[in-house]
Design an enzyme around this catalytic site. Structure first.
Site, mmCIF file in Angstrom:
data_model
loop_
_atom_site.group_PDB
_atom_site.id
_atom_site.type_symbol
_atom_site.label_atom_id
_atom_site.label_comp_id
_atom_site.label_asym_id
_atom_site.label_seq_id
_atom_site.Cartn_x
_atom_site.Cartn_y
_atom_site.Cartn_z
ATOM 1 N N GLY A 216 0.842 -1.205 0.000
ATOM 2 C CA GLY A 216 0.000 0.000 0.000
ATOM 3 C C GLY A 216 0.866 1.240 0.000
ATOM 4 N N ASN A 217 0.278 2.376 0.270
ATOM 5 C CA ASN A 217 1.055 3.605 0.401
ATOM 6 C C ASN A 217 0.354 4.536 1.382
ATOM 7 O OD1 ASN A 217 -0.674 5.647 -1.133
ATOM 8 N ND2 ASN A 217 -0.438 4.025 -2.655
ATOM 9 N N ARG A 218 0.967 5.673 1.664
ATOM 10 C CA ARG A 218 0.510 6.511 2.775
ATOM 11 C C ARG A 218 -0.540 7.548 2.387
ATOM 12 N NH1 ARG A 218 6.044 8.283 5.417
ATOM 13 N NH2 ARG A 218 4.670 9.831 6.345
ATOM 14 N N ALA B 243 -3.359 7.868 -5.226
ATOM 15 C CA ALA B 243 -1.970 7.402 -5.289
ATOM 16 C C ALA B 243 -2.022 5.942 -5.718
ATOM 17 C CB ALA B 243 -1.304 7.561 -3.932
#
Ligand code: CTP
Length: 219
Positions: free
Chosen positions: A28-30, A94
């Site tokens: 995943g990402n932030r 994102a």
């Protein structure tokens, strides 16, 4: 604000994507989704009919906004293309650039003595570029760029490469606002070479400024 986008259809993607490795793990990402949700809310307040395609985020749906939840980049790609046509597409999500080549059906187990693991990743489809090249291309296609350095140069390259009308660039990394923050600062670039700095300001304020910009471009 009110009525600036009356009669317009606005499609917004927001949040991260989760790319599954096995039934319990993912990449995943932030991204918090806050910027995209703020844009959806501002467009709705300006009278637009708004469709939001959201990755996994902990955010309430803005009043009056239609929301589709997705998990992976592939699901987001399908949901966005299905929501066309529209007048404005804002790619604020994102999206993972890479995803595991295969998803293990069972939880991966480490073998005794195993001291490493190699994951094979493959490129995901570029949703923003696909929308910009689509036969039902929205009149305004807006991308985001998160960069740690050389923000304007990388953002301008992204604008050209993906064939979009506007890129909203922000600096991320140590000491910068961005992903998890309630505030942000954006540099908005267009194809004519104009650059406009917005903020630092709360994301809701920036979203209202962006919506005004979209309305000007559509007029
Ligand atoms: N984007 C997309 N589909 C992807 C990847 C990105 O639609 N598979 C969109 C994002 O929503 C955003 C913009 O493209 O609007 C960001 O561009 P991207 O190339 O992902 O930026 P970076 O990951 O920062 O790229 P780079 O490798 O140049 O750092």
């Amino acid at each position: 604000m009110s009525g600036l986008l009356a009669g317009r259809r606005v499609l917004v993607s927001a949040g991260p994507t989760y790319e599954d490795i096995d039934p319990v793990r993912f990449l995943g990402n932030r991204s918090s989704g806050k910027m995209g949700f703020a844009i959806a809310a501002a467009a709705q307040a300006a009278g637009a009919q708004v469709q939001l395609v959201a990755g996994p985020v902990q955010l309430p749906t803005p009043p009056g906004v239609a929301r589709t939840d997705v998990r992976s980049a592939a699901q987001m790609h399908a949901a966005v293309l299905q929501a066309l046509p529209c007048d404005v597409y804002v790619g604020a999500a994102a999206v993972a650039d890479f995803t595991p080549r295969t998803v293990a059906r069972e939880k991966l187990k480490k073998a005794p003595g195993q001291d490493g693991l190699v994951l094979e990743l493959v490129r995901t489809a570029d949703i923003l570029a696909a929308v910009a090249a689509h036969p039902q291309r929205p009149r305004l296609v807006v991308g985001f760029a998160a960069e740690t350095h050389d923000v304007a140069a990388y953002a301008r390259a992204k604008l050209e490469r993906k064939g979009v009308d506007l890129v909203c660039a922000n600096r991320v990394g140590p000491g910068a606002q961005g992903f998890e923050s309630d505030d942000n600062a954006l540099l908005v670039l267009d194809r004519a070479g104009t650059a406009q700095a917005l903020g630092p300001a709360p994301k809701a304020v920036l979203a209202a400024q962006l919506v005004r910009l979209f309305a000007e471009r559509l007029a």
